[in-house]
Scaffold this motif. Structure first.
Motif, PDB file in Angstrom:
ATOM      1  N   UNK A 141       0.824  -1.202   0.000  1.00  0.00           N
ATOM      2  CA  UNK A 141       0.000   0.000   0.000  1.00  0.00           C
ATOM      3  C   UNK A 141       0.861   1.257   0.000  1.00  0.00           C
ATOM      4  N   UNK A 142       0.354   2.276  -0.665  1.00  0.00           N
ATOM      5  CA  UNK A 142       0.963   3.611  -0.661  1.00  0.00           C
ATOM      6  C   UNK A 142      -0.179   4.606  -0.789  1.00  0.00           C
ATOM      7  N   UNK A 143      -0.594   5.191   0.327  1.00  0.00           N
ATOM      8  CA  UNK A 143      -1.698   6.150   0.325  1.00  0.00           C
ATOM      9  C   UNK A 143      -1.581   7.047   1.546  1.00  0.00           C
ATOM     10  N   UNK A 151       3.718  14.816  -4.331  1.00  0.00           N
ATOM     11  CA  UNK A 151       5.162  15.026  -4.158  1.00  0.00           C
ATOM     12  C   UNK A 151       5.855  13.747  -3.678  1.00  0.00           C
ATOM     13  N   UNK A 152       5.146  12.955  -2.878  1.00  0.00           N
ATOM     14  CA  UNK A 152       5.719  11.718  -2.346  1.00  0.00           C
ATOM     15  C   UNK A 152       5.638  10.555  -3.323  1.00  0.00           C
ATOM     16  N   UNK A 159      10.625   3.119  -3.771  1.00  0.00           N
ATOM     17  CA  UNK A 159      10.854   2.208  -2.649  1.00  0.00           C
ATOM     18  C   UNK A 159       9.910   1.021  -2.654  1.00  0.00           C
ATOM     19  N   UNK A 160       8.718   1.166  -3.199  1.00  0.00           N
ATOM     20  CA  UNK A 160       7.857  -0.003  -3.352  1.00  0.00           C
ATOM     21  C   UNK A 160       8.470  -0.986  -4.338  1.00  0.00           C
ATOM     22  N   UNK A 161       9.020  -0.481  -5.439  1.00  0.00           N
ATOM     23  CA  UNK A 161       9.671  -1.366  -6.412  1.00  0.00           C
ATOM     24  C   UNK A 161      10.823  -2.126  -5.766  1.00  0.00           C
ATOM     25  N   UNK A 162      11.627  -1.455  -4.957  1.00  0.00           N
ATOM     26  CA  UNK A 162      12.724  -2.129  -4.263  1.00  0.00           C
ATOM     27  C   UNK A 162      12.207  -3.148  -3.261  1.00  0.00           C
TER      28      UNK A 162
END
Length: 182
Positions: A141-143, A151-152, A159-162
């Motif tokens: 998740x990224x929210x 901007x984030x 960092x999600x890909x990593x």
């Protein structure tokens, strides 16, 4: 693994990344989560100042003036907890103009070129929700980035890909985990 759409179609996937912005309610219900992200309206003005010509970004509290180029400025900073209402308002316009003039007193009688509003995903503690979703081996998740979500987003993606490609806990994002809301 797959994702099933409302129409019943399935899309195969090995990994699911949830980046829904303020629309978490349905995801919470489907995945049996309780991630408290709510929509908060934010408004922006695009202005052309008649006097003050600044080429700098200036912020004060949660208001800001951002140089767009060619002498245009974005003015923003409203946060209104009005659920999914994303209409621009006269009170938002007036508040932004007043704060802009407070920040830069020489900014008088600007031409309002555009007035827009959108929804920002906010969490109770004001921090984003980021990382692997507890209880799921392949869901992330990224929210909840609020007024800084766009901007984030590039950093979230990087960092999600990593995190996904190495399945590494090398980066300590535990303070942003969705588990903090239990």
């Amino acid at each position: 693994s797959h994702v099933r759409l409302d129409n019943g179609h399935k899309i195969a996937c090995d990994v699911l990344v949830i980046a829904t912005g303020p629309w978490m309610e349905k995801i919470n219900n489907i995945l049996k989560l309780s991630i408290p992200v709510r929509p908060v309206r934010g408004e922006l003005l695009l202005i052309h100042p008649s006097t003050q010509k600044t080429k700098h970004d200036v912020t004060w509290n949660h208001y800001g003036i951002y140089y767009r180029g060619d002498d245009y400025l974005w003015v923003g900073g409203t946060f209104d907890d009005v659920a999914y209402n994303c209409r621009a308002t006269a009170s938002g316009r007036d508040a932004m103009l007043a704060k802009a003039k407070y920040i830069i007193p020489e900014l008088t009688d600007p031409l309002i070129v555009k007035h827009i509003a959108g929804l920002r995903p906010m969490t109770p503690d004001g921090l984003p929700v980021f990382g692997k979703i507890p209880g799921w081996s392949n869901a992330y998740i990224a929210t909840g980035g609020g007024g800084k979500g766009l901007l984030l987003s590039a950093g979230f993606g990087k960092y999600l890909a990593k995190l996904i490609s190495t399945d590494s806990e090398r980066y300590d994002f535990q303070f942003l985990s969705s588990g903090r809301f239990k």
